[in-house]
Each structure stands twice: as C-alpha cells, then as structure tokens.
Design an enzyme around this catalytic site. Structure first.
Site, PDB file in Angstrom:
ATOM      1  N   GLU A  46      13.561  26.789 -31.793  1.00  0.00           N
ATOM      2  CA  GLU A  46      13.271  28.198 -31.520  1.00  0.00           C
ATOM      3  C   GLU A  46      14.172  29.044 -32.400  1.00  0.00           C
ATOM      4  O   GLU A  46      15.323  28.686 -32.669  1.00  0.00           O
ATOM      5  CB  GLU A  46      13.531  28.530 -30.041  1.00  0.00           C
ATOM      6  CG  GLU A  46      13.340  30.023 -29.758  1.00  0.00           C
ATOM      7  CD  GLU A  46      13.245  30.379 -28.284  1.00  0.00           C
ATOM      8  OE1 GLU A  46      13.712  29.598 -27.440  1.00  0.00           O
ATOM      9  OE2 GLU A  46      12.694  31.465 -27.992  1.00  0.00           O
ATOM     10  N   ASN A 371       4.376  29.267 -23.094  1.00  0.00           N
ATOM     11  CA  ASN A 371       5.688  28.615 -23.083  1.00  0.00           C
ATOM     12  C   ASN A 371       6.107  28.313 -21.650  1.00  0.00           C
ATOM     13  O   ASN A 371       5.559  27.417 -21.024  1.00  0.00           O
ATOM     14  CB  ASN A 371       6.720  29.480 -23.806  1.00  0.00           C
ATOM     15  CG  ASN A 371       8.134  28.948 -23.655  1.00  0.00           C
ATOM     16  OD1 ASN A 371       8.344  27.743 -23.789  1.00  0.00           O
ATOM     17  ND2 ASN A 371       9.086  29.800 -23.344  1.00  0.00           N
ATOM     18  N   GLU A 372       7.011  29.103 -21.141  1.00  0.00           N
ATOM     19  CA  GLU A 372       7.589  28.794 -19.822  1.00  0.00           C
ATOM     20  C   GLU A 372       6.913  29.671 -18.772  1.00  0.00           C
ATOM     21  O   GLU A 372       7.554  30.488 -18.137  1.00  0.00           O
ATOM     22  CB  GLU A 372       9.093  29.071 -19.889  1.00  0.00           C
ATOM     23  CG  GLU A 372       9.909  28.468 -18.814  1.00  0.00           C
ATOM     24  CD  GLU A 372      11.384  28.716 -19.074  1.00  0.00           C
ATOM     25  OE1 GLU A 372      11.798  29.888 -19.084  1.00  0.00           O
ATOM     26  OE2 GLU A 372      12.123  27.742 -19.285  1.00  0.00           O
TER      27      GLU A 372
END
Ligand code: AHR
Length: 654
Positions: A46, A371-372
């Site tokens: 990232e 993503n999360e």
C-alpha cells in the site's frame, strides 16, 4: 542470509545448558495431506508511509509538476548573494493540461536565481551513480541558461550541468548528473543563469540504477528486498487507499496508466488520516501505476492481486456509498481491468497494455472487490459485482472482505453472508498483541472445509497496540507471527494465502507502525518479521505433513509451535518450529515413515532478547543463521535456542 560455523546461539546454549528443556516433534513423512497453494505466502503493498512516492517509485524530486495544492511545497526560492528575481506559479498554456501548473523564473541576471527541491525528506544519491535529470522548459525572454546543481546536505556541490538553447515552445531537456559523493540528504537546484525569464515544469531526477535499469523506474534495493522474499503474490494498491476517505479520492486504476505527465496527482489519504501523524507533503503521482505493479509482479514471479473500490469509501471515514443503480461504472472498471491484464492485443484495454510495452497478458487470476469493508452495504455491492464477474470471467477468483477485526460481530456476519453468496476467498485482517497470535495457532483447525477459502490479507503483531506509534518490529512480534503462520500452514487446505501488512515504511515519513521493511533514502532494513515471511515463502513445500508435539513437561514448554511440509520436487521435508519459551529446548525431530534421511540444513532466527530489532544503525542484529545438522537414523537432535524460529530442511533418501 549469513552462513556461520560457530553461532552466538551455540554459546548462549552452552551458557544455559542447565536450563535446557526437552521436546519431541514427530512428522509423518509418509502421510502427505493438503496441497499448498504455490502463491500462499505473499506481500501486501500500500502507498502508506511513503511506500510509493518517496519509496518504491525512484523519483527523487517531490512535487515535480508543481501540482500540490501548495504549488511550491518541497521547493524553496534560492537567491544567493546579489541574485534578484521572481518566482511565480502559472497555469496559462501549460505543456500538458493534465499537469496545468508550472513556474516562471524571472531573473535580473545579477547572479543565478531559482528554486531548490528537498526531495522526499532528502534525496539519496550515491558516489559513482548516474542520475537522469529532465525538465520541460520554455524560453519567455532573454535566452538564458538553466544551471542544474546537485548539493549535498551540508551544501557541498556534488555535480552541476548547464542547459541552454531553449525555444518559445515547451520541450523536454535532459542531462545526467554524477555526484562526487554519497549523500542521504542531497538537494536539487535549478537556477536561471543570466538575465531572462524561463518557464519550467516537470522537474525530475531519477537514479539510472533503478530496478532492471528501467528509466523512470522503481528503487532497485526495495524491489530486490521483495524479490528476495519469493512472494507468491503481491496485493496492490492497498489498503484503505483503495477506498479513499470520500469516493472522489478513491484509487482509480485507469488514471494510473500511460505517460507519467498525464497521470493526475491525487492527495494520499494518509496525508491527513492521523491527526497525530500529519504528512502534508504526501501525494500520489501514480508514477507507480497499475502497469508497473503488474510488471513488478511478473519480474519477481508473484501473482498480481489487485484490489478495486466496490463503490464504498473508507468506512472509518465518510463511508460514502455509490448508489446501487450507479454501480455499473465500478463494475465496468473491474471488467476493463481484467481485459487490460489478460485481454487480447486487439481488445480496447488489451491494446492499452500493448501500447505500454507488454503484448503478452499478465495472467491475472485474482481480483479483490473492496478492501476492508463490512455490513449489508458491502454484501449487496459484492453480490452485484460477483454476478457480473462470475458470468463473464469465471476464471478469476474473487477476494471479498470480512472487515477489520476477527473478534467482532461484523466479521461473523460477513462470513455468514459471504458463505451464502458462495464467495471464493475471504480476506481477514488482524492487528493484535503477540499473545493473540500465539493463542490463535489453532484458529483454522475448525474452519468449514467446504466454504470459502481464507486470505489472511493483513496481519501483524503489535508490540503495544494497533495504531500505536510506539509499536516496534521486535523479535517477540516476529515469533508470534511465525507461530501463527505454522497454524496457517497446517491448514493450507482452507487458508489459501496470507500477507503481513503494511509492507514498507520510510523512517522519516511514516504514519503506521510496525511495518515489514523500513527504508531511508539510501538504506533498506529488513525486520525480524521480514525474515519470518521470507523463511516461510522460501521454504513453502507442496503438501502439508502431519506434525505431533510430545507432551510438554511444564506449562511454559507448551509455547512451542510446529508445522511440516514436503517439497515434491526435491523430496525435502521442511519443518518449522517456534520455541517461544525462555529456555533452550533439546528437541528430537523424528521423521516417521522416511526411508532414510540425510544431514539437514537448519536456519535459525533468534537474538539475545525479545525486544531486539533491526535498525538503520544495526540492520543485521536479528537475521537468520544457517548451520547443518547430522542425521541419526530417522532422527535429528536440535538444541532449539530460547525464543527462536527454526526452519529445518531434511533431504530424504528415495
Ligand atoms: O495496513 C494499514 C491499514 O490497515 C490498511 O490500509 C487497512 O486495510 C487496514 O485498516
């Protein structure tokens, strides 16, 4: 990796021989079980902690295109002694509308006048190296020269070149600088020499020694650290950066292709995420864009695992949602990405790949949706993505999200719903204390073997607490991760992939700690956790073997963890053992069912203290050491040092 005959551990062991405990690790060599995904151990990249700009992307000039909101951030005006002039930021008739701002340097000619750039917390340059300078320049009046100078942190002139012959139209000018000394804090100055006015833009300085010597490429030492791990996959570009704090600031892969001048700058969400670690000079130039990510994966033999925004901004921030009836753009982005990566050369996006220099497909097999994320808004969006993608591209395995923490109701809800949706692979995240990892080594023993597979996509032991700035990458955390990874490996039939997170951090510009690899402008520091990841990835094996540990004499001795695999090509048995006790352990390794074994290679990661870590000053304090160990029958005797991780590779007679 160091090869030593006499080890400090040996000395430690002699000193503490009286405290030796005993253990047995038995491996059933003739009962191979689950196949291990060849891409099991990978990395999570990232652009956090200056991971891309100021990190992997080797550009040395910060704010090269004057596109930061504060146009001159990173630059200072230099007007030595008698120099008089004026710097103005303009946007009329730029050389590229995607990069509208440029500077006008107007010098009265009394002395060289212009700007100096500080780089990403200093430019790291090496004596003997060659550095490619380039800039767009337009002569406004006077026909003056441009003096390009590289200065060391202490003001020593390291090299200089003069450019001249500019016209009234924008053009690119280049030169090569050869610093006379190595300096971690060099600066680049561009000065108008003589009376006149020049427009200047896109001022760039790159080492020629990039990864694979690609002009404008990636930092060779950082990619090398990745290549040395042998990661099975690279997940990119994040992380929360995929989501953006609002949708307008989400990561959009299509904006990261083509000529670098056309890639529009975007503020990095880690610029302002933490009030306690503001990083006002953190932006994404996208010099490291999706093509470069795919290329890096191919270079180092890792499967690409791109993660795309699913129509949701970061739920820790705005949680902004793309309405369901407008999700098609996002889904189309996913379809186009598959075509960009794998499509034929004459398809629209396949042709973009070819135009960037890669006719062959990138062979992408995995794609992350969100993503999360968590909650019903995620499930309904994932379902819509999955319906289209599974119909058009059943060959692509989809990675879905289970939120930020396994110990919370959102996680359980995600598993229930995603199981109903027949998800392929679920991404679990966990940042927790070392003890959590030690006590969760059996976590996957009871997972449903018929449901979705697990991607342990973000994890790291936190020596203090998640998001604490005091977390350290110490030996204790690395051992906790190693112990946990034995559990992942033993359950390779359900755990398909795993990656530590985050990957990189700049020692002078980080927002999040711990991180797997620390860098400054010239050095790369591999943490104890890095070596754990590397030892697992380089000693993966193809099938899991059953392991049993003898009943420990004392409670404390229960803190030993093991897994074993067989490498089908070499036939080697690979055993991993963590001794997380304060005592060395006289351990007998029994290889049951082996026809015969040969002398083994034993790699040990340990140190004198659990708090030991690697730093810029002592980068090798905690590093693997290799020794050989003699076989006796089907047994090996190993004095496992206290607080250590061992990988034993045993060639078997066949
Ligand atoms: O790894 C740092 C951050 O942790 C990631 O961006 C995010 O996915 C998680 O919350």
């Amino acid at each position: 990796m160091k090869k030593r005959k006499f080890l400090p551990f040996g000395l430690l062991l002699m000193a503490s021989a009286a405290a030796l405990s005993a253990a047995t690790v038995s491996v059933k060599v003739d009962q191979p079980g689950a196949r291990i995904n060849p891409a099991m151990w990978g990395v999570f990249f990232e652009d956090i902690n200056f991971g891309a700009d100021g990190g992997l992307y080797a550009e040395l000039v910060k704010n090269r295109g004057f596109e930061f909101p504060d146009s001159l951030m990173g630059w200072i005006t230099i007007s030595p002694s008698l120099a008089k002039g004026e710097v103005s930021v303009r946007d009329d008739a730029p050389f590229d509308p995607a990069n509208p701002h440029y500077v006008r340097l107007q010098s009265e000619g009394t002395a060289p006048f212009g700007l100096s750039n500080e780089g990403f917390r200093g430019m790291g340059v090496r004596k003997g190296g060659a550095y490619d300078f380039s800039a767009r320049v337009r002569d406004v009046s006077g026909g003056s020269r441009l003096s390009v100078r590289l200065y060391g942190g202490d003001g020593t002139l390291l090299d200089t070149v003069a450019l001249q012959g500019f016209s009234g139209s924008w053009a690119k000018y280049t030169a090569v600088l050869h610093p006379t000394d190595t300096d971690p804090k060099a600066r680049l100055a561009v000065l108008v020499d003589g009376k006149g006015t020049l427009d200047v833009d896109f001022i760039s300085l790159f080492p020629e020694n990039t990864w694979k010597k690609r002009p404008g490429g990636l930092r060779a030492d950082m990619v090398q650290a990745l290549a040395d791990m042998h990661p099975g996959f690279i997940r990119f570009p994040g992380g929360c950066i995929v989501e953006g704090s609002v949708l307008a600031r989400r990561y959009q892969w299509k904006n990261t292709l083509g000529p670098i001048e056309d890639r529009r700058l975007l503020i990095n969400r880690w610029n302002y995420e933490f009030v306690h670690r503001p990083t006002p000079d953190y932006f994404q130039s996208f010099g490291l864009g999706f093509f470069e990510y795919f290329q890096m994966c191919e270079d180092i033999g890792a499967q690409p695992l791109p993660i795309l925004n699913c129509g949701m901004a970061c739920q820790f921030n705005s949680g902004e949602l793309c309405p369901m009836d407008q999700l098609d753009t996002y889904i189309q982005d996913a379809l186009d990405l598959i075509e960009f990566a794998n499509g034929p050369q004459d398809s629209p996006w396949g042709a973009r790949r070819v135009a960037m220099g890669h006719p062959a497909p990138f062979n992408m097999k995995l794609l992350g949706i969100g993503n999360e994320q968590w909650g019903v808004q995620y499930f309904e969006r994932y379902e819509k993505f999955a319906k289209v993608l599974k119909e058009k591209h059943p060959e692509i395995a989809l990675v879905s999200a289970a939120g930020p923490d396994p110990a919370d109701p959102r996680f359980r809800l995600a598993w229930t719903r995603l199981r109903e949706l027949h998800a392929d692979i679920i991404d679990e995240h966990c940042y927790a204390a070392p003890e959590w990892f030690f006590s969760n080594t059996h976590r996957y023993d009871h997972y449903d073997r018929n449901g979705p597979k697990v991607f342990m996509g973000e994890y790291a032991a936190q020596s203090v607490a998640a998001v604490s700035t005091k977390n350290r990458n110490n030996l204790e955390c690395a051992l906790a991760e190693a112990a946990y990874m034995t559990g992942l490996e033993r359950n390779a039939d359900v755990v398909l992939m795993a990656s530590y997170a985050p990957l990189f951090a700049n020692t002078e510009a980080w927002q999040w700690t711990p991180d797997l690899i620390w860098v400054n402008s010239l050095q790369v520091v591999r943490t104890p956790s890095y070596y754990v990841q590397q030892l697992f990835a380089r000693n993966r094996g193809d099938r899991v073997l059953p392991v049993a540990m003898g009943e420990p004499a004392a409670d404390e001795e229960k803190r030993m963890y093991a897994s074993a695999t067989i490498d089908d090509t070499s036939g080697d048995i690979i055993v991993k053992v963590v001794n997380a006790t304060a005592k060395a352990s006289a351990t007998t390794l029994e290889l049951e069912g082996a026809a015969g074994i040969k002398d083994a290679t034993w790699t040990i990661l340990g140190s004198a203290g659990l708090n030991d870590e690697n730093t810029v000053e002592s980068p090798d304090r905690v590093a693997p050491e290799v020794r050989s160990v003699s076989a006796a029958g089907r047994k090996l005797s190993l004095d496992l040092p206290a607080d250590s991780f061992s990988v034993i590779r045993v060639p078997v007679a066949r």
